[in-house]
Write a protein that holds these residues in place. Sequence first.
Motif, short mmCIF file in Angstrom:
data_model
loop_
_atom_site.label_atom_id
_atom_site.label_comp_id
_atom_site.label_asym_id
_atom_site.label_seq_id
_atom_site.Cartn_x
_atom_site.Cartn_y
_atom_site.Cartn_z
N MET A 171 5.33 -4.05 -5.05
CA MET A 171 6.15 -4.19 -6.26
C MET A 171 5.77 -3.17 -7.34
O MET A 171 6.41 -3.12 -8.38
N PRO A 229 1.03 -0.97 1.35
CA PRO A 229 1.95 -2.00 0.84
C PRO A 229 2.95 -2.47 1.90
O PRO A 229 3.48 -3.58 1.82
N ALA A 267 11.73 2.24 1.02
CA ALA A 267 11.18 1.58 -0.17
C ALA A 267 10.01 2.33 -0.77
O ALA A 267 9.53 1.99 -1.84
N THR A 269 7.06 2.40 0.50
CA THR A 269 5.78 1.71 0.78
C THR A 269 5.09 2.31 2.00
O THR A 269 3.98 1.93 2.32
N THR A 325 4.59 4.97 -6.69
CA THR A 325 4.26 3.61 -7.12
C THR A 325 5.01 3.27 -8.41
O THR A 325 5.60 2.20 -8.54
N ARG A 340 8.70 2.84 -7.68
CA ARG A 340 8.94 1.52 -7.05
C ARG A 340 8.91 0.43 -8.10
O ARG A 340 9.74 -0.48 -8.10
N CYS A 341 7.92 0.51 -8.96
CA CYS A 341 7.72 -0.51 -9.98
C CYS A 341 8.97 -0.67 -10.86
O CYS A 341 9.40 -1.77 -11.17
N PHE A 349 11.82 -6.48 -4.43
CA PHE A 349 11.53 -6.80 -3.03
C PHE A 349 11.75 -8.28 -2.74
O PHE A 349 11.36 -9.14 -3.53
#
Lengths: 381, 264
Positions: free
Chosen positions: A296, A375, B78, B80, B104, B107-108, B113
């Motif tokens: 996240m 992740p 995504a 990740t 990161t 994504r944040c 998700f």
Amino acid sequence: MFLLALKMLLGDRAKYWMLVGGLAFSSLLMTQQYSVFQGLLAWTTSHMRNMRASIWIVESRVDQVNETKAMRDTDVNRVRSVEGVDFAVPLFQGVLKARTADGADKMIQMIGLHSGTLYGRPPHMIEGDISQLRLPNSVVIDTLAAEVTRLGSGVGRPLKVGDVFEINDREARVVGICKTERHFFGYPYVFSSYDQALQYAPRQRKMLSMILAEPKPGLDTAVVAQRIMAETGLRAFTVPQLEASTLRWVWTNTGIPISFLTTIVLGFVVGVAVCGQTFYSFVLENLRNLGALKAMGASNSLLAGMLLFQAMIVGLIGFGIGIGLTALFGLTIAQSGQPPFKANAVFVFQSMAAVLVICALAALFGIRRVAKLEPAIVFRG
Amino acid sequence: MTTPFRPVNSVSLPATPVVCNPPGDLAVGARGIVKAFGVGDARTLALKGADFEASQGELHLIVGPSGCGKTTLLSVLAGTLLSDQGEVNLFGTRLTGLSASEVTRFRCRNIGFIFQQFNLIPTLSLVENVSVPLLLNGTLRREAEAKATERLRQVGLAGRERQLPTQLSGGQQQRVAIARALVHEPRLVICDEPTSALDSLTGHQIMELLSTAAKAPGRCVLIVTHDPRIYGYADRISVMEDGRVTHVHAGVLLSSFIHSENRS
């Protein structure tokens, strides 16, 4: 996020209490053992605080205050003749036998003071008059001798001023009761005049245990001590020098420091082992959640901070409980005075630092694991 | 419950997907994605040059048999998981050109998700779980919890903010996960098997919520699924096989694909 991190940890009650318990035990072990060790070390130098002299002169081979190698009586005059010495007096110290209330023999720490000056007398008189030591067969005893050891055959109660007991089959009349710091050997203090002490002690060729001296006003004590050594061949210590020498002797000639330090180190190791394992297992159990946070958008540094925060909080709580238990131990034994206990503010902070180091190490294992965590783990079944 | 998957074109699989009627502006674009796991003899190619596109305002399903690379593709899209080769472009940002910390941060801010196992933190209350993406984006706790409460209300969980996830049913937990995924208004919502752990009715309720979410301006919802019951919610379906997207169904072809899947 840090508040949530704390809630994550508190939510796992079993692990939380395991961590707090482990750290509390570790803190208790470290601080309690160190305090007892400090107390024990303090006992080794209690003579110096009970007799308070500026310069302590002993035979040339003596290294510490509890050791005696008798000197000639004429050595007192040799010291007096050294330039810068204001006065010097003889001192007897030896372990003698006294009769207890139940008729048994008990060892005592006999101190014979110069009857003219009573230099080296105990600092706190509770009852009686120290100057009466100049009377025949008179002694001043400490509270340990009066109350705990129960000297005095047939008395059956704590000794009071005016009571009589026996030292080496000779009469000793109590003229005063004083408060002293307890001695390493655990024997009660009995003060008398130097001449009287020689009467109580078994006769030997040389009886002078120590010489206590005072430098002339304005002169440096260390310089005068140095001069005494140079001119007499005896060994002269200032108070800090004798204290350091005594402690050094204890460190190098007894197993006490090793024994206590081993326990303290074990406390640290147990803390690292219990805390590290528990915290790592907490991290492993929460790996999916941490992975979800990472997915996240939680950065590695944020997650590391969260883990460190969790570890530090349990560390401080555990340390608080541990130091509380140590304080409780100290207060409980303060009545009996045994085992020795001397809390030290610096060591309290050092222990806290040690506990926080334990927590940081524990967190480090978890942080490494989380840093390597992909992740994408959260998408795997 | 999962249904065995049969590709539409069972005769030959084209190297590049058959694209039908792309709807709006491009939200997600991926070209030539290659991803391998393991080394030496154990090396397995999960993605073999996969291409993918999804548009803004659409709910896009990625389907295919087990082991075809759906989840790996989703992870790469995504951000990740790093791909070995290829380019990923999300809303005009070339993801493959960003550093790890920039990915990161991206994504944040931009991705929500929803996981198959919900991945709610069991020791945090619902409102705390939902406020996590906002807190990660620097929103103050009070404001984050107010927004999270509103999101929980929107998914039908008003009044249960202080409950723990373990006090909820699977469907309710997935609603919380949806609230968490949408609370920071992300442009891309990534869902991994969101209905596979749910019964049919709850699965449809969850899909209604996701379908509504996908209609928000500028948003795209990507769902990896095995569940043919939810195909009807899709604006487009990408079919994967053996590490590649082999077919993309939309419009009329989509209806016929769904029809054939349901019959099978």
